[in-house]
Design a protein around this motif. Structure first.
Motif, PDB file in Angstrom:
ATOM      1  N   ASN A 111      -4.903 -32.952  -4.116  1.00  0.00           N
ATOM      2  CA  ASN A 111      -5.965 -32.691  -5.086  1.00  0.00           C
ATOM      3  C   ASN A 111      -6.310 -33.907  -5.939  1.00  0.00           C
ATOM      4  OD1 ASN A 111      -6.440 -30.073  -4.299  1.00  0.00           O
ATOM      5  ND2 ASN A 111      -5.109 -29.154  -5.836  1.00  0.00           N
ATOM      6  N   LEU A 112      -5.435 -34.916  -5.897  1.00  0.00           N
ATOM      7  CA  LEU A 112      -5.744 -36.168  -6.579  1.00  0.00           C
ATOM      8  C   LEU A 112      -6.685 -37.042  -5.756  1.00  0.00           C
ATOM      9  CD1 LEU A 112      -2.250 -37.254  -8.002  1.00  0.00           C
ATOM     10  CD2 LEU A 112      -4.127 -36.140  -9.231  1.00  0.00           C
ATOM     11  N   GLY A 113      -6.936 -36.623  -4.510  1.00  0.00           N
ATOM     12  CA  GLY A 113      -7.830 -37.389  -3.645  1.00  0.00           C
ATOM     13  C   GLY A 113      -7.161 -38.559  -2.974  1.00  0.00           C
ATOM     14  N   LEU A 114      -5.829 -38.532  -2.872  1.00  0.00           N
ATOM     15  CA  LEU A 114      -5.102 -39.637  -2.253  1.00  0.00           C
ATOM     16  C   LEU A 114      -5.266 -39.612  -0.741  1.00  0.00           C
ATOM     17  CD1 LEU A 114      -1.806 -39.319  -4.336  1.00  0.00           C
ATOM     18  CD2 LEU A 114      -3.747 -40.838  -4.778  1.00  0.00           C
ATOM     19  N   ASP A 115      -5.095 -40.774  -0.110  1.00  0.00           N
ATOM     20  CA  ASP A 115      -5.211 -40.807   1.349  1.00  0.00           C
ATOM     21  C   ASP A 115      -3.940 -40.241   1.976  1.00  0.00           C
ATOM     22  OD1 ASP A 115      -3.213 -42.907   1.752  1.00  0.00           O
ATOM     23  OD2 ASP A 115      -4.716 -44.335   1.054  1.00  0.00           O
ATOM     24  N   ASN A 116      -4.009 -39.971   3.275  1.00  0.00           N
ATOM     25  CA  ASN A 116      -2.908 -39.290   3.967  1.00  0.00           C
ATOM     26  C   ASN A 116      -1.602 -40.071   3.929  1.00  0.00           C
ATOM     27  OD1 ASN A 116      -4.488 -37.073   4.616  1.00  0.00           O
ATOM     28  ND2 ASN A 116      -5.118 -37.911   6.605  1.00  0.00           N
ATOM     29  N   ASP A 117      -1.697 -41.390   4.051  1.00  0.00           N
ATOM     30  CA  ASP A 117      -0.478 -42.202   4.033  1.00  0.00           C
ATOM     31  C   ASP A 117       0.229 -42.100   2.683  1.00  0.00           C
ATOM     32  OD1 ASP A 117      -0.879 -43.001   6.621  1.00  0.00           O
ATOM     33  OD2 ASP A 117      -1.748 -44.950   6.101  1.00  0.00           O
ATOM     34  N   GLU A 118      -0.550 -42.131   1.605  1.00  0.00           N
ATOM     35  CA  GLU A 118       0.033 -42.039   0.272  1.00  0.00           C
ATOM     36  C   GLU A 118       0.602 -40.647   0.010  1.00  0.00           C
ATOM     37  OE1 GLU A 118       1.223 -42.997  -3.660  1.00  0.00           O
ATOM     38  OE2 GLU A 118       0.933 -44.104  -1.791  1.00  0.00           O
ATOM     39  N   ILE A 119      -0.100 -39.622   0.496  1.00  0.00           N
ATOM     40  CA  ILE A 119       0.417 -38.258   0.355  1.00  0.00           C
ATOM     41  C   ILE A 119       1.744 -38.110   1.083  1.00  0.00           C
ATOM     42  CG2 ILE A 119       0.022 -35.845   0.995  1.00  0.00           C
ATOM     43  CD1 ILE A 119      -2.984 -36.379   0.543  1.00  0.00           C
ATOM     44  N   GLU A 120       1.794 -38.648   2.305  1.00  0.00           N
ATOM     45  CA  GLU A 120       3.024 -38.570   3.096  1.00  0.00           C
ATOM     46  C   GLU A 120       4.169 -39.284   2.385  1.00  0.00           C
ATOM     47  OE1 GLU A 120       5.159 -37.225   6.471  1.00  0.00           O
ATOM     48  OE2 GLU A 120       3.163 -36.735   5.699  1.00  0.00           O
ATOM     49  N   ARG A 121       3.872 -40.448   1.832  1.00  0.00           N
ATOM     50  CA  ARG A 121       4.910 -41.203   1.121  1.00  0.00           C
ATOM     51  C   ARG A 121       5.440 -40.407  -0.063  1.00  0.00           C
ATOM     52  NH1 ARG A 121       5.910 -43.742  -3.307  1.00  0.00           N
ATOM     53  NH2 ARG A 121       3.852 -43.346  -4.198  1.00  0.00           N
ATOM     54  N   ARG A 122       4.522 -39.798  -0.805  1.00  0.00           N
ATOM     55  CA  ARG A 122       4.939 -39.057  -1.998  1.00  0.00           C
ATOM     56  C   ARG A 122       5.732 -37.806  -1.659  1.00  0.00           C
ATOM     57  NH1 ARG A 122       0.891 -39.228  -7.089  1.00  0.00           N
ATOM     58  NH2 ARG A 122       0.252 -41.417  -6.991  1.00  0.00           N
ATOM     59  N   VAL A 123       5.335 -37.120  -0.613  1.00  0.00           N
ATOM     60  CA  VAL A 123       6.060 -35.911  -0.210  1.00  0.00           C
ATOM     61  C   VAL A 123       7.479 -36.267   0.227  1.00  0.00           C
ATOM     62  CG1 VAL A 123       6.161 -34.007   1.430  1.00  0.00           C
ATOM     63  CG2 VAL A 123       3.970 -34.643   0.403  1.00  0.00           C
ATOM     64  N   GLU A 124       7.578 -37.308   1.048  1.00  0.00           N
ATOM     65  CA  GLU A 124       8.900 -37.724   1.532  1.00  0.00           C
ATOM     66  C   GLU A 124       9.788 -38.189   0.382  1.00  0.00           C
ATOM     67  OE1 GLU A 124      10.881 -40.461   5.077  1.00  0.00           O
ATOM     68  OE2 GLU A 124       8.689 -40.377   4.814  1.00  0.00           O
ATOM     69  N   GLU A 125       9.205 -38.945  -0.551  1.00  0.00           N
ATOM     70  CA  GLU A 125       9.973 -39.438  -1.692  1.00  0.00           C
ATOM     71  C   GLU A 125      10.392 -38.291  -2.608  1.00  0.00           C
ATOM     72  OE1 GLU A 125      11.698 -42.115  -4.546  1.00  0.00           O
ATOM     73  OE2 GLU A 125      11.392 -42.061  -2.379  1.00  0.00           O
ATOM     74  N   ALA A 126       9.504 -37.320  -2.806  1.00  0.00           N
ATOM     75  CA  ALA A 126       9.844 -36.172  -3.658  1.00  0.00           C
ATOM     76  C   ALA A 126      10.987 -35.369  -3.054  1.00  0.00           C
ATOM     77  CB  ALA A 126       8.615 -35.287  -3.858  1.00  0.00           C
ATOM     78  N   CYS A 127      10.975 -35.205  -1.728  1.00  0.00           N
ATOM     79  CA  CYS A 127      12.087 -34.521  -1.061  1.00  0.00           C
ATOM     80  C   CYS A 127      13.393 -35.272  -1.288  1.00  0.00           C
ATOM     81  CB  CYS A 127      11.812 -34.390   0.433  1.00  0.00           C
ATOM     82  SG  CYS A 127      10.665 -33.074   0.875  1.00  0.00           S
ATOM     83  N   ARG A 128      13.333 -36.583  -1.179  1.00  0.00           N
ATOM     84  CA  ARG A 128      14.541 -37.380  -1.401  1.00  0.00           C
ATOM     85  C   ARG A 128      15.045 -37.206  -2.827  1.00  0.00           C
ATOM     86  NH1 ARG A 128      16.323 -41.686  -3.736  1.00  0.00           N
ATOM     87  NH2 ARG A 128      14.308 -42.168  -4.673  1.00  0.00           N
ATOM     88  N   ARG A 151      13.840 -23.704  -5.336  1.00  0.00           N
ATOM     89  CA  ARG A 151      13.683 -24.351  -6.644  1.00  0.00           C
ATOM     90  C   ARG A 151      13.423 -25.838  -6.469  1.00  0.00           C
ATOM     91  NH1 ARG A 151      16.125 -22.605 -11.475  1.00  0.00           N
ATOM     92  NH2 ARG A 151      15.596 -20.584 -10.584  1.00  0.00           N
ATOM     93  N   ARG A 152      14.125 -26.466  -5.536  1.00  0.00           N
ATOM     94  CA  ARG A 152      13.939 -27.894  -5.297  1.00  0.00           C
ATOM     95  C   ARG A 152      12.555 -28.196  -4.737  1.00  0.00           C
ATOM     96  NH1 ARG A 152      19.528 -30.487  -2.951  1.00  0.00           N
ATOM     97  NH2 ARG A 152      20.997 -29.223  -4.134  1.00  0.00           N
ATOM     98  N   VAL A 153      12.059 -27.346  -3.845  1.00  0.00           N
ATOM     99  CA  VAL A 153      10.709 -27.547  -3.306  1.00  0.00           C
ATOM    100  C   VAL A 153       9.689 -27.471  -4.433  1.00  0.00           C
ATOM    101  CG1 VAL A 153       8.917 -26.576  -1.820  1.00  0.00           C
ATOM    102  CG2 VAL A 153      11.276 -26.700  -0.996  1.00  0.00           C
ATOM    103  N   ALA A 154       9.833 -26.493  -5.309  1.00  0.00           N
ATOM    104  CA  ALA A 154       8.888 -26.331  -6.407  1.00  0.00           C
ATOM    105  C   ALA A 154       8.917 -27.544  -7.341  1.00  0.00           C
ATOM    106  CB  ALA A 154       9.200 -25.052  -7.179  1.00  0.00           C
ATOM    107  N   ILE A 155      10.111 -28.037  -7.634  1.00  0.00           N
ATOM    108  CA  ILE A 155      10.229 -29.227  -8.488  1.00  0.00           C
ATOM    109  C   ILE A 155       9.665 -30.447  -7.777  1.00  0.00           C
ATOM    110  CG2 ILE A 155      11.855 -30.777  -9.642  1.00  0.00           C
ATOM    111  CD1 ILE A 155      13.654 -28.350 -10.125  1.00  0.00           C
ATOM    112  N   ALA A 156       9.896 -30.539  -6.463  1.00  0.00           N
ATOM    113  CA  ALA A 156       9.367 -31.669  -5.692  1.00  0.00           C
ATOM    114  C   ALA A 156       7.851 -31.716  -5.763  1.00  0.00           C
ATOM    115  CB  ALA A 156       9.819 -31.577  -4.235  1.00  0.00           C
ATOM    116  N   GLU A 162       4.196 -37.848  -9.460  1.00  0.00           N
ATOM    117  CA  GLU A 162       4.764 -39.047 -10.085  1.00  0.00           C
ATOM    118  C   GLU A 162       4.493 -39.107 -11.581  1.00  0.00           C
ATOM    119  OE1 GLU A 162       3.738 -42.512  -7.763  1.00  0.00           O
ATOM    120  OE2 GLU A 162       4.976 -41.835  -6.088  1.00  0.00           O
ATOM    121  N   PRO A 163       4.899 -38.055 -12.309  1.00  0.00           N
ATOM    122  CA  PRO A 163       4.691 -38.043 -13.759  1.00  0.00           C
ATOM    123  C   PRO A 163       5.626 -39.019 -14.459  1.00  0.00           C
ATOM    124  CG  PRO A 163       6.030 -36.176 -13.123  1.00  0.00           C
ATOM    125  CD  PRO A 163       5.601 -36.842 -11.835  1.00  0.00           C
ATOM    126  N   LYS A 164       5.198 -39.514 -15.610  1.00  0.00           N
ATOM    127  CA  LYS A 164       6.052 -40.365 -16.439  1.00  0.00           C
ATOM    128  C   LYS A 164       6.973 -39.513 -17.303  1.00  0.00           C
ATOM    129  CE  LYS A 164       4.053 -44.133 -15.011  1.00  0.00           C
ATOM    130  NZ  LYS A 164       4.771 -45.049 -14.099  1.00  0.00           N
TER     131      LYS A 164
END
Length: 287
Positions: A111-128, A151-156, A162-164
């Motif tokens: 919903n932020l309008g990010l490209d697919n590569d950036e979305i993939e990076r963020r999803v993978e990093e959030a899981c980690r 609970r972890r999925v929801a927090i991810a 990437e909030p501050k």
């Protein structure tokens, strides 16, 4: 990116016979990299306060300023505020809705309008970050997972934005001891990595162990504020507000009242251990 809360008030159902003041002139500053705990009895205004911090609720009086953006100003872009301040509700797993774990975590970044590569990076990093094995869970339905994993999925999903500042409302509610310890370990890791944490909790032990500073709310007002040692030292006042102190603090006070040389303001197990060793150490025959 400090968050400034200035003379914040909120009245539900304002200008109606059912109006109720939830917050009354609360002021505080949340510093970059801080771990702030917010405590108070049920109905003290904790949830109302934290929902103001990312603009989910607008003030009826006073203001909240996030990274220079005044959420009381109707011209403020609240989407920008929420990119900086992420809010995880109590029992966030009840808000899961997508077919797969990947889609659920990716919902916000998409919903932020990010490209697919950036979305993939963020999803993978959030899981980690939340300790989920990305390849093993990405295509699973979130509803197939255990309670702690949900609970972890929801927090991810919030971390993928990437909030501050990350706000957690009772992050361990309803979890078994293993799930609780796992989530709190992750929260500590996020804090050490530089994320500002605001945590609402009823567990005084968790607050004592994790927080740099505590704000105590009572009937919508800021009743106490300070480092854990300062706040828990005022045990009588906390008790009058329907709150407890850590078990270590209760024990320290009881030992002190019994005439033993133990400070009354201890609040962690490590401090109690050191105090007992000092009072009854091996040099005096052990305890």
């Amino acid at each position: 990116m400090p968050v400034e809360v200035r003379d914040l008030s909120h009245v539900y159902n304002e200008d109606s016979p059912f109006s109720a003041a939830a917050l009354k002139g609360v002021s505080l500053t949340i510093a970059d990299g801080e771990f702030l705990a917010v405590i108070g009895h049920t109905g003290s205004g904790k949830s109302t306060l934290i929902q103001h911090l990312n603009g989910l609720i607008r003030p009826t009086g006073g203001t909240v300023v996030v990274d220079g953006m005044d959420i009381a100003d109707k011209g403020t872009n609240l989407r920008k505020v929420r990119r900086r301040v992420g809010l995880v509700f109590q029992y966030p797993e009840y808000q899961l809705f997508e077919e797969t774990v990947h889609k659920d975590i990716a919902f916000g970044p998409k919903n932020l309008g990010l490209d697919n590569d950036e979305i993939e990076r963020r999803v993978e990093e959030a899981c980690r970050l939340v300790g989920l094995p990305y390849e093993a869970v990405r295509d699973k339905s979130p509803f197939e997972l255990s309670g702690g994993q949900k609970r972890r999925v929801a927090i991810a999903g919030v971390l993928a934005m990437e909030p501050k500042v990350l706000i957690l409302d009772e992050p361990t509610a309803g979890l078994d001891p293993a799930g609780r310890d796992s989530i709190l370990e992750r929260v500590q890791e996020w804090h050490r990595a530089g994320t500002t944490i605001v945590m609402v909790s009823h567990s005084m032990e968790d607050v004592a162990r994790l927080a740099d500073r505590i704000v105590v709310l009572d009937h919508g007002e800021k009743a106490l504020e300070g480092a854990p040692r300062e706040v828990f030292a005022d045990a009588e006042r906390l008790t009058k507000m329907g709150l407890d102190v850590p078990a270590v603090t209760r024990l320290a006070r009881e030992l002190n009242d019994a005439g033993l040389p133990v400070p009354r303001d201890l609040y962690t197990i490590e401090e109690m251990e050191a105090a007992l060793l000092a009072a009854f150490g091996k040099g005096e025959g052990g305890c």
